[in-house]
Design a protein around this motif. Structure first.
Motif, PDB file in Angstrom:
ATOM      1  N   ARG A 266     -21.411  20.446 -18.575  1.00 13.80           N
ATOM      2  CA  ARG A 266     -20.168  20.797 -18.253  1.00 13.80           C
ATOM      3  C   ARG A 266     -19.938  21.542 -17.087  1.00 13.80           C
ATOM      4  N   THR A 267     -19.200  21.711 -16.261  1.00 15.55           N
ATOM      5  CA  THR A 267     -19.007  22.704 -15.292  1.00 15.55           C
ATOM      6  C   THR A 267     -17.654  23.405 -15.309  1.00 15.55           C
ATOM      7  N   GLU A 268     -17.556  24.688 -14.445  1.00 14.10           N
ATOM      8  CA  GLU A 268     -16.363  25.043 -14.365  1.00 14.10           C
ATOM      9  C   GLU A 268     -15.607  24.687 -13.105  1.00 14.10           C
ATOM     10  N   ALA A 269     -15.671  23.568 -12.381  1.00 12.52           N
ATOM     11  CA  ALA A 269     -15.257  23.018 -11.459  1.00 12.52           C
ATOM     12  C   ALA A 269     -13.705  23.373 -11.246  1.00 12.52           C
ATOM     13  N   ASP A 270     -12.982  23.193 -12.269  1.00 11.92           N
ATOM     14  CA  ASP A 270     -11.535  23.312 -12.432  1.00 11.92           C
ATOM     15  C   ASP A 270     -11.095  24.758 -12.276  1.00 11.92           C
ATOM     16  N   HIS A 271     -11.819  25.649 -12.826  1.00 11.17           N
ATOM     17  CA  HIS A 271     -11.850  27.207 -12.866  1.00 11.17           C
ATOM     18  C   HIS A 271     -12.088  27.845 -11.395  1.00 11.17           C
ATOM     19  N   ILE A 272     -13.163  27.360 -10.921  1.00  6.24           N
ATOM     20  CA  ILE A 272     -13.724  28.065  -9.700  1.00  6.24           C
ATOM     21  C   ILE A 272     -13.169  27.437  -8.249  1.00  6.24           C
ATOM     22  N   LEU A 273     -13.093  26.160  -8.297  1.00  8.67           N
ATOM     23  CA  LEU A 273     -12.696  25.319  -7.097  1.00  8.67           C
ATOM     24  C   LEU A 273     -11.225  24.834  -7.284  1.00  8.67           C
ATOM     25  N   GLY A 274     -10.990  24.569  -8.410  1.00  8.16           N
ATOM     26  CA  GLY A 274      -9.456  23.435  -8.334  1.00  8.16           C
ATOM     27  C   GLY A 274      -8.567  24.572  -8.380  1.00  8.16           C
ATOM     28  N   ASP A 275      -8.633  25.548  -8.982  1.00  8.14           N
ATOM     29  CA  ASP A 275      -7.634  26.675  -9.234  1.00  8.14           C
ATOM     30  C   ASP A 275      -7.508  27.482  -7.881  1.00  8.14           C
ATOM     31  N   LEU A 276      -8.759  27.824  -7.023  1.00  2.48           N
ATOM     32  CA  LEU A 276      -8.599  28.247  -5.881  1.00  2.48           C
ATOM     33  C   LEU A 276      -7.789  27.271  -4.786  1.00  2.48           C
ATOM     34  N   ILE A 277      -7.814  25.966  -4.952  1.00  3.48           N
ATOM     35  CA  ILE A 277      -7.186  25.026  -4.024  1.00  3.48           C
ATOM     36  C   ILE A 277      -5.576  25.178  -4.448  1.00  3.48           C
ATOM     37  N   SER A 291     -10.886  18.550   4.354  1.00  3.21           N
ATOM     38  CA  SER A 291     -11.239  20.150   3.904  1.00  3.21           C
ATOM     39  C   SER A 291     -12.340  20.138   2.807  1.00  3.21           C
ATOM     40  N   LEU A 292     -13.468  20.978   3.144  1.00  2.00           N
ATOM     41  CA  LEU A 292     -14.521  20.796   2.697  1.00  2.00           C
ATOM     42  C   LEU A 292     -14.629  21.319   1.240  1.00  2.00           C
ATOM     43  N   LEU A 293     -13.732  22.238   1.015  1.00  8.23           N
ATOM     44  CA  LEU A 293     -13.315  22.749  -0.419  1.00  8.23           C
ATOM     45  C   LEU A 293     -12.858  21.490  -1.461  1.00  8.23           C
ATOM     46  N   ARG A 294     -12.065  20.769  -0.661  1.00  8.65           N
ATOM     47  CA  ARG A 294     -11.390  19.657  -1.566  1.00  8.65           C
ATOM     48  C   ARG A 294     -12.427  18.576  -1.753  1.00  8.65           C
ATOM     49  N   ILE A 295     -13.483  18.527  -0.861  1.00  7.89           N
ATOM     50  CA  ILE A 295     -14.362  17.288  -0.959  1.00  7.89           C
ATOM     51  C   ILE A 295     -15.515  17.835  -1.964  1.00  7.89           C
ATOM     52  N   ALA A 296     -15.642  19.110  -1.872  1.00  6.77           N
ATOM     53  CA  ALA A 296     -16.667  19.882  -2.919  1.00  6.77           C
ATOM     54  C   ALA A 296     -15.931  19.645  -4.407  1.00  6.77           C
ATOM     55  N   TYR A 297     -14.784  19.677  -4.316  1.00  9.57           N
ATOM     56  CA  TYR A 297     -14.219  19.767  -5.835  1.00  9.57           C
ATOM     57  C   TYR A 297     -14.277  18.274  -6.231  1.00  9.57           C
ATOM     58  N   SER A 298     -13.830  17.290  -5.289  1.00  7.38           N
ATOM     59  CA  SER A 298     -13.793  16.023  -5.709  1.00  7.38           C
ATOM     60  C   SER A 298     -15.207  15.548  -6.213  1.00  7.38           C
ATOM     61  N   HIS A 299     -16.199  16.037  -5.453  1.00 10.60           N
ATOM     62  CA  HIS A 299     -17.675  15.677  -5.662  1.00 10.60           C
ATOM     63  C   HIS A 299     -17.898  16.011  -7.191  1.00 10.60           C
ATOM     64  N   LEU A 300     -17.397  17.124  -7.624  1.00  8.18           N
ATOM     65  CA  LEU A 300     -17.667  17.600  -8.849  1.00  8.18           C
ATOM     66  C   LEU A 300     -16.668  16.940  -9.936  1.00  8.18           C
ATOM     67  N   LYS A 301     -15.608  16.662  -9.768  1.00 10.38           N
ATOM     68  CA  LYS A 301     -14.626  15.656 -10.688  1.00 10.38           C
ATOM     69  C   LYS A 301     -15.301  14.357 -10.702  1.00 10.38           C
ATOM     70  N   ALA A 302     -15.919  13.985  -9.576  1.00 11.71           N
ATOM     71  CA  ALA A 302     -16.409  12.419  -9.724  1.00 11.71           C
ATOM     72  C   ALA A 302     -17.783  12.548 -10.665  1.00 11.71           C
TER      73      ALA A 302
END
Length: 312
Positions: A266-277, A291-302
């Motif tokens: 499991r990752t902290e994508a929501d806490h590190i990237l999602g919350d920043l967005i 948005s590179l940040l949103r692309i990276a977040y979507s990549h991790l959510k996938a």
């Protein structure tokens, strides 16, 4: 000062273990399985700064009776925060101070809402560590530092007292009169590193060798800095120097989030990237551009969706 370290994993076990070595009054709040491991093999640290095997460390478990502690050090994964709160809440008294060492800011909102802002400090740590197959704590780099301070700024007597207790325990300690800025600086850096290394599935050196790799890192860093600026935190020249040296010099550096992906964890994508967005403002949230940040977040959510569906 009676200190409760929530968990005895890589981060809490390392700093808590060093405090035990220095003779401080430390108790680890652990699950039954970890308590048995510590009873059988001790708390084992493998580090370039000195190995240690600590026998008979003090532990408590959820449901045990104990007097309130003076300081609670919290270093769990962000997605385990609710469970961690439920486990240590019975050990919080009227004068207990909570020092979280998590990344990002969402945990500060949750902790202050639960316990009140007066009981919560801002804090951060700088270390790369993991548990190996033998459940030993392996220190992966040279950094071993903790920084903390009052959320409202300034240096209080309790922060100075905690600093004195932690000083001389074999790791670097800094009290901060502007801890929120430091936390935002770390968040911006970490989000940039996590987003880039996870997107490319490679280390900084690999990314810099790829076509447009440097531009991607620059773009992510710029987006993360803009979110910080939107929230009133401006990165200064010292941050620029550190970030540029680390992010644009070829090295084997990766984010722990990439190691989580590679380990099918499991990752902290929501806490590190999602919350920043989310903190970037309504305009960014409505942005449908590149948005590179949103692309990276979507990549991790996938990745997380696939994990949930297949376990792979």
């Amino acid at each position: 000062m009676r200190i409760l370290v929530v968990g005895a994993g890589a981060v809490g076990g390392y700093f808590g273990g060093r405090l035990v070595q220095a003779g401080r009054d430390v108790t680890f709040l652990v699950r039954a399985g970890r308590a048995e491991e510590l009873r059988r093999a001790g708390l084992v640290i493998k580090s370039a700064h000195g190995d240690a095997t600590l026998r008979d460390v003090k532990t408590v478990q959820t449901g045990d009776a104990a007097e309130p502690f003076d300081l609670v050090v919290l270093s769990c994964k962000a997605y385990n925060l609710d469970d961690a709160i439920a486990s240590f809440e019975p050990f919080v008294g009227p004068s207990t101070v909570i020092m979280p060492l998590l990344n990002g800011m969402r945990h500060i909102d949750i902790l202050t809402q639960k316990f009140g802002a007066a009981r919560v400090l801002g804090g951060q740590c700088f270390i790369a560590a993991t548990l190996n197959r033998e459940r030993e704590i392996v220190h992966l780099n040279e950094s071993q530092a903790i920084s903390f301070g009052e959320l409202e700024g300034g240096l209080s007597e309790r922060v100075r007292a905690i600093g004195e207790v932690m000083s001389g325990a074999g790791f670097d300690v800094a009290t901060s009169d502007n801890v929120l800025l430091g936390m935002w600086e770390k968040w911006v850096f970490l989000a940039t590193l996590a987003a880039s290394t996870c997107l490319f599935r490679g280390a900084v050196a690999d990314i810099l060798s790829a076509p447009d790799g440097r531009r991607v890192i620059e773009g992510l860093l710029g987006e993360c800095r803009a979110v910080a600026q939107h929230n009133g935190f401006t990165m200064g020249p010292k941050f620029d120097a550190r970030a540029n040296q680390t992010l644009f010099t070829p090295s084997p550096l990766t984010a722990s989030m990439l190691r989580d992906v590679e380990n099918h964890a499991r990752t902290e994508a929501d806490h590190i990237l999602g919350d920043l967005i989310q903190r970037g403002g309504s305009a960014q949230q409505r942005d449908t551009g590149l948005s590179l940040l949103r692309i990276a977040y979507s990549h991790l959510k996938a990745y997380e969706a696939r994990q949930a569906r297949t376990g792979e």
